[in-house]
Design a protein around this motif. Structure first.
Motif, short mmCIF file in Angstrom:
data_model
loop_
_atom_site.label_atom_id
_atom_site.label_comp_id
_atom_site.label_asym_id
_atom_site.label_seq_id
_atom_site.Cartn_x
_atom_site.Cartn_y
_atom_site.Cartn_z
N GLN A 278 0.72 -1.51 0.06
CA GLN A 278 -0.12 -0.38 0.34
C GLN A 278 0.86 1.14 0.10
OE1 GLN A 278 -3.95 -0.10 2.27
NE2 GLN A 278 -2.70 -2.29 3.63
N SER B 172 -2.00 0.25 -9.72
CA SER B 172 -3.06 -0.59 -8.17
C SER B 172 -3.74 -1.24 -8.70
CB SER B 172 -3.78 1.53 -7.96
OG SER B 172 -4.40 1.00 -6.78
N ILE C 186 -2.35 2.03 -4.56
CA ILE C 186 -2.08 3.23 -3.93
C ILE C 186 -3.26 3.73 -2.89
CG2 ILE C 186 -2.08 5.52 -5.11
CD1 ILE C 186 -0.20 3.66 -5.67
#
Ligand code: FES
Length: 154
Positions: free
Chosen positions: A78, A105, A118
């Motif tokens: 992340q 992402s 993301i």
């Protein structure tokens, strides 16, 4: 279907709340840990375990970014690209993850090793760019440092 161990864990958590239905978030977390993501079946298990309608479980699960609704790789990256991290080079790091690992992402590497999300701010604006790998926190990221970090996750 939950294992007996997982059902006992959820039952134990339910006793900590005046209303056992308040155990929904921890039960969803346990389900995600057990199955890797929250499939329709996983949310049915949660609904049954804490006696809530499936729609209530799905509605709650879909609200929080921490719950995953698709299969994920073994390790979830992340990466924060919010303003402070962006100024400190996070977008370049996102490009690096794409070029070196083929990660965008919401995507997963072909070997199922990593998935990437993301993220918005993860609370380390002064030492960005920052990321989580699973629940491990890393800051002051560079391309070299990300490569070294990810090499430790097999
Ligand atoms: S903006 Fe990235 S941690 Fe806050």
């Amino acid at each position: 279907m939950f294992t007996e161990t997982v059902l006992k864990e959820i039952e134990s958590i339910k006793t900590k709340y005046p209303n056992p239905r308040s155990a929904l978030l921890p039960a969803l977390y346990i389900a995600q840990k057990e199955f890797g993501w929250l499939s329709h079946e996983a949310m049915q298990c949660v609904a049954h375990a804490i006696d809530l309608p499936e729609a209530a479980v799905r509605g709650t699960a879909s609200f929080y970014a921490m719950f995953k609704h698709n299969p994920m790789g073994r390790h979830l990256i992340q990466l924060c690209t919010n303003v402070s991290c962006m100024i400190l080079g996070a977008e370049k790091l996102a490009d690096f993850l794409k070029s070196k690992y083929g990660l965008e992402s919401g995507g997963t590497t072909k070997d199922n090793r990593f998935s990437l999300m993301i993220m918005e701010c993860i609370g380390s604006c002064g030492t960005g760019p920052a990321m989580l790998v699973n629940t491990d926190f890393y800051d002051n990221l560079t391309e070299k440092r990300i490569g070294e970090i990810l090499n430790t996750y097999k």
